[in-house]
Scaffold this active site. Structure first.
Site, PDB file in Angstrom:
ATOM      1  N   GLU A 194      37.139  42.763  61.316  1.00  0.00           N
ATOM      2  CA  GLU A 194      37.136  43.629  62.642  1.00  0.00           C
ATOM      3  C   GLU A 194      38.784  43.719  62.753  1.00  0.00           C
ATOM      4  O   GLU A 194      39.857  44.578  63.176  1.00  0.00           O
ATOM      5  CB  GLU A 194      36.722  43.647  64.134  1.00  0.00           C
ATOM      6  CG  GLU A 194      35.902  43.846  63.529  1.00  0.00           C
ATOM      7  CD  GLU A 194      35.156  45.608  63.555  1.00  0.00           C
ATOM      8  OE1 GLU A 194      36.206  45.912  63.770  1.00  0.00           O
ATOM      9  OE2 GLU A 194      34.071  46.383  63.384  1.00  0.00           O
ATOM     10  N   ARG A 208      41.475  45.915  62.340  1.00  0.00           N
ATOM     11  CA  ARG A 208      42.382  46.822  63.361  1.00  0.00           C
ATOM     12  C   ARG A 208      43.784  46.190  63.414  1.00  0.00           C
ATOM     13  O   ARG A 208      44.907  46.867  63.956  1.00  0.00           O
ATOM     14  CB  ARG A 208      41.508  46.619  64.751  1.00  0.00           C
ATOM     15  CG  ARG A 208      40.260  47.465  64.578  1.00  0.00           C
ATOM     16  CD  ARG A 208      39.460  47.629  66.213  1.00  0.00           C
ATOM     17  NE  ARG A 208      37.976  47.347  65.559  1.00  0.00           N
ATOM     18  CZ  ARG A 208      36.803  48.465  66.571  1.00  0.00           C
ATOM     19  NH1 ARG A 208      37.821  48.376  67.375  1.00  0.00           N
ATOM     20  NH2 ARG A 208      35.788  48.293  65.876  1.00  0.00           N
ATOM     21  N   ASP A 264      29.472  50.402  53.537  1.00  0.00           N
ATOM     22  CA  ASP A 264      30.963  51.168  53.282  1.00  0.00           C
ATOM     23  C   ASP A 264      31.907  51.732  53.062  1.00  0.00           C
ATOM     24  O   ASP A 264      32.227  51.299  51.683  1.00  0.00           O
ATOM     25  CB  ASP A 264      30.886  51.800  54.363  1.00  0.00           C
ATOM     26  CG  ASP A 264      31.151  50.739  55.735  1.00  0.00           C
ATOM     27  OD1 ASP A 264      31.067  49.974  55.673  1.00  0.00           O
ATOM     28  OD2 ASP A 264      30.589  51.536  56.634  1.00  0.00           O
ATOM     29  N   GLU A 273      33.811  59.187  61.273  1.00  0.00           N
ATOM     30  CA  GLU A 273      33.674  59.173  60.253  1.00  0.00           C
ATOM     31  C   GLU A 273      33.689  61.121  59.611  1.00  0.00           C
ATOM     32  O   GLU A 273      33.286  61.072  57.929  1.00  0.00           O
ATOM     33  CB  GLU A 273      32.236  58.298  59.575  1.00  0.00           C
ATOM     34  CG  GLU A 273      32.330  57.212  59.764  1.00  0.00           C
ATOM     35  CD  GLU A 273      32.318  56.384  61.287  1.00  0.00           C
ATOM     36  OE1 GLU A 273      32.209  56.997  62.115  1.00  0.00           O
ATOM     37  OE2 GLU A 273      32.958  55.428  60.691  1.00  0.00           O
TER      38      GLU A 273
HETATM   39  C1  DMJ Z   1      35.838  51.574  62.335  1.00  0.00           C
HETATM   40  O1  DMJ Z   1      36.132  50.104  63.015  1.00  0.00           O
HETATM   41  C2  DMJ Z   1      35.795  51.131  61.046  1.00  0.00           C
HETATM   42  O2  DMJ Z   1      35.964  53.089  60.381  1.00  0.00           O
HETATM   43  C3  DMJ Z   1      35.430  51.198  60.136  1.00  0.00           C
HETATM   44  O3  DMJ Z   1      35.381  50.978  58.290  1.00  0.00           O
HETATM   45  C4  DMJ Z   1      33.926  50.901  60.779  1.00  0.00           C
HETATM   46  N1  DMJ Z   1      33.112  51.169  61.711  1.00  0.00           N
HETATM   47  C5  DMJ Z   1      34.523  51.825  63.360  1.00  0.00           C
HETATM   48  C6  DMJ Z   1      34.255  53.108  63.085  1.00  0.00           C
HETATM   49  O4  DMJ Z   1      32.684  54.344  63.707  1.00  0.00           O
END
Ligand code: DMJ
Length: 622
Positions: A249, A253, A382, A516
């Site tokens: 995270e 971010r 993912d 998404e």
């Molecule tokens: C975000 O922090 C990023 O897109 C991450 O890859 C997956 N989840 C969240 C948003 O849903």
């Protein structure tokens, strides 16, 4: 009877020997030693015994006659017939485990001071060209800044599109103003109770929304707000704290946000902070395999994994989503260590057998072996797939290995996970040790965009096929929105028990402002210019306004099938970083952050393609 005669040894008075009490102390000490050795053994057994989930999956394969799946070490029939091959397999498993045990013990037996020494020696290595001790981000080499094309856009010619784009900018303004008013400096805003909010993903790190929103502010030309955010970063963004953070995270971010802010604005403070934070994350890679821990204490440099993750495993989507940022950290710092760390992750993965060509979500960083054989293109898996493709694109299509890994993985996903419902909806299911769970997460919906983005480079005649597949996934995800009362999608939807694209479990009905689905619309729009994608995006804008906008910002909702919203009182930082950015780009011209020059990290932070003809940067990465 004197106490002394009760003792099992002779006490000689007046001798400078052991007194009864000190003997008891010694005894106690010995007992304590024996006891702690016993505890250590038990503890060790929990950590070092073979991953029980792997053994369980072996059992599962044996008893499941209908599934002719290949396990890591052999096929179902190999395991059940008790041949000599069986013994060989078991011997190999045992050997692997023994090795892992030794490696794990070695790491875990290191005291914090030894770990610190290792970290320091890494820092030494960080100094450019191995000179001096200057591991500090302020000793960065000079980099000639040149703004990549498309950092800002222009007004669309069509008045309707222009108005819609302006509306999305207003939504950003509203989210930002409220964050600033009620939660400035906190990680996120609670828009209903109008106060700050922090999740444990960032430990005591501060300002997630500020860093995550920087580039959105910039591309929407909200320059006063961008300046205020820059000043906050310069004066207040501090990584020197006793905080246990999520490496993934914080990377996507904070590092991603800072890197984008640097590339868009050219402000040195962002480069400095990005590299400083990147250095702070390096101790996470101190594992026997170099597969990083999920959690890291920024002060002590000690890492660990999520306690819930299969047998102490690291998570595919977490350790597999560092590549883009780390390559840029090397490019901007002149220090190869970042690139080395992520290339090593690839090496470890390349050495492993993949069940059916798939990548399980769990990998043990001590043994370098898979944990549970669960596979997902949604949560836990993912962005690993996304980063394989984007590694290739960001390298100006020179990273051939990344390319091959992506298309091979996609092929396995297509074969094993992608299905069509009886109602004709294509979806990506989850794989649990060979069995399919017919469920698709909101998170999985990013895959439409990813597949569209990769369609162009697909081997042989696959381009058209992959664009079709991407369009089908976009349609399914849109259906998951239209089949709710609020026209916002649930966290997960199912294709079983007579339902299609609908959440059946109460705890899967929430919507937390995730991007998404809109992300996929944006990619599909760019590649097809089919107006339905803008129309679908606009439906989402209307739903957000109706159900998520509250007096103090935007909030998630607990049940998208209800008629009135029950707000969760969180304005997620990714709402500003991703959802609003992708909406804005959906209604912008294609040359604004064009795919030719930019690649979006998984938090929608744009990073420039490292052009072949930019030798000074490309060389840093060799
Ligand atoms: C975000 O922090 C990023 O897109 C991450 O890859 C997956 N989840 C969240 C948003 O849903």
């Amino acid at each position: 009877m004197p106490v002394a005669s009760l003792l099992p040894f002779t006490v000689t008075p007046n001798r400078k020997s052991v007194s009864p009490t000190s003997f008891r102390l010694t005894e106690k000490f010995i007992l304590l030693l024996v006891f702690s050795a016993f505890i250590t053994l038990c503890f060790g057994a929990i950590f070092f015994l073979p991953d029980s989930t792997k053994l369980l999956s072996g059992v599962f394969f044996r008893s499941s006659s209908s599934v002719e799946s290949e396990t890591r070490t052999g096929t179902v029939s190999d395991m059940s017939t008790g041949t000599g091959k069986d013994e060989k397999i078991l011997a190999k498993i045992r050997k692997d485990h023994e090795k892992a045990l030794i490696e794990a013990k070695d790491t875990l037996q290191k005291g914090p001071s030894e770990i610190k020494q290792d970290i320091n020696s890494d820092k030494e290595k960080l100094a450019p060209n191995g000179q001096g001790k200057g591991a500090k981000a302020d000793s960065l080499p000079f980099v000639q800044y040149e703004r990549p094309p498309g950092a800002t856009g222009h007004e669309p010619a069509d008045p309707d599109i222009k108005a819609k784009r302006a509306k999305i900018k207003e939504m950003m303004q509203f989210s930002w103003d409220n964050y600033k008013r009620y939660a400035w400096g906190s990680n996120e805003l609670r828009p209903v109770s109008k106060q700050g909010h922090s999740s444990n993903l960032f430990g005591s790190l501060k300002g997630a929304t500020i860093v995550d929103a920087l580039d959105t502010l910039y591309i929407m030309e909200m320059y006063d707000e961008f300046e205020a955010a820059t000043e906050w970063v310069d004066k207040n963004l501090d990584f020197n704290m006793n905080a246990e953070i999520s490496v993934f995270e914080v990377n996507i971010r904070f590092v991603g946000g800072l890197l984008s802010a640097y590339y868009l604005s050219g402000k040195e403070v962002f480069r400095r902070k990005a590299v400083e934070l990147g250095e702070k994350l390096l101790p996470a890679f101190k594992t026997p395999t170099g597969i990083p821990w999920a959690l890291l204490n920024l002060k002590s440099g000690i890492g660990r994994n999520w306690p819930w993750a299969s047998g102490g495993s690291s998570i595919l989507a977490e350790y597999g989503t560092l590549h883009l940022e780390f390559m840029h950290l090397s490019a901007l710092s002149g220090r190869p260590v970042f690139a080395e760390k992520v290339m090593n992750i690839r090496k470890v993965l390349n050495r492993l057998d993949k069940p059916q060509g798939l990548y399980p979500n769990y990998l043990n960083p001590n043994s370098g072996q898979w944990g549970q054989h669960h596979v997902s293109v949604g949560g836990l898996g993912d962005s690993f797939y996304e980063y394989l493709l984007k590694a290739w694109l960001m390298s100006d299509k020179t990273d051939e290995e990344g390319k091959k890994l992506y298309y091979d993985a996609l092929q396995a996903v297509e074969k094993n996970l992608i299905r069509k419902s009886s109602g004709g909806l294509t979806y990506i299911a989850e794989w649990k040790g060979g069995l399919l769970e017919h469920k698709m997460g909101h998170l999985t919906c990013f895959a439409g965009g990813m597949i569209a983005l990769g369609a162009d480079g697909a081997p042989d005649d696959k381009t058209g096929h992959q664009m079709e597949l991407a369009a089908e996934i976009a349609r399914t995800c849109h259906e998951s929105y239209t089949r709710t009362s609020m026209k916002l999608g649930p966290e997960a939807f199912r294709f079983d028990g007579g339902v299609e694209a609908i959440a059946t479990r109460q705890n899967e009905k929430y919507f937390i402002l995730r991007p998404e689905v809109i992300e996929t619309y944006m990619y599909m729009w760019r590649f097809t210019h089919d107006p339905k994608y803008r129309q679908w995006g606009w439906e989402a804008v209307e739903a957000l306004e109706k159900y998520c906008r509250v007096e103090g910002g935007y909030s998630g909702v607990r049940d998208v099938y209800a008629n009135t919203p029950n707000h969760d009182d969180v304005q997620q930082s990714f709402y500003l970083a991703e959802t609003l950015k992708y909406l804005y780009l959906l209604f912008s011209d294609d040359d604004h952050l064009s795919f030719e020059h930019w690649v979006f990290n998984t938090e929608a932070h744009p990073l420039p393609v490292i052009k072949k003809q930019t030798p000074e940067i490309a060389n840093q990465l060799k």
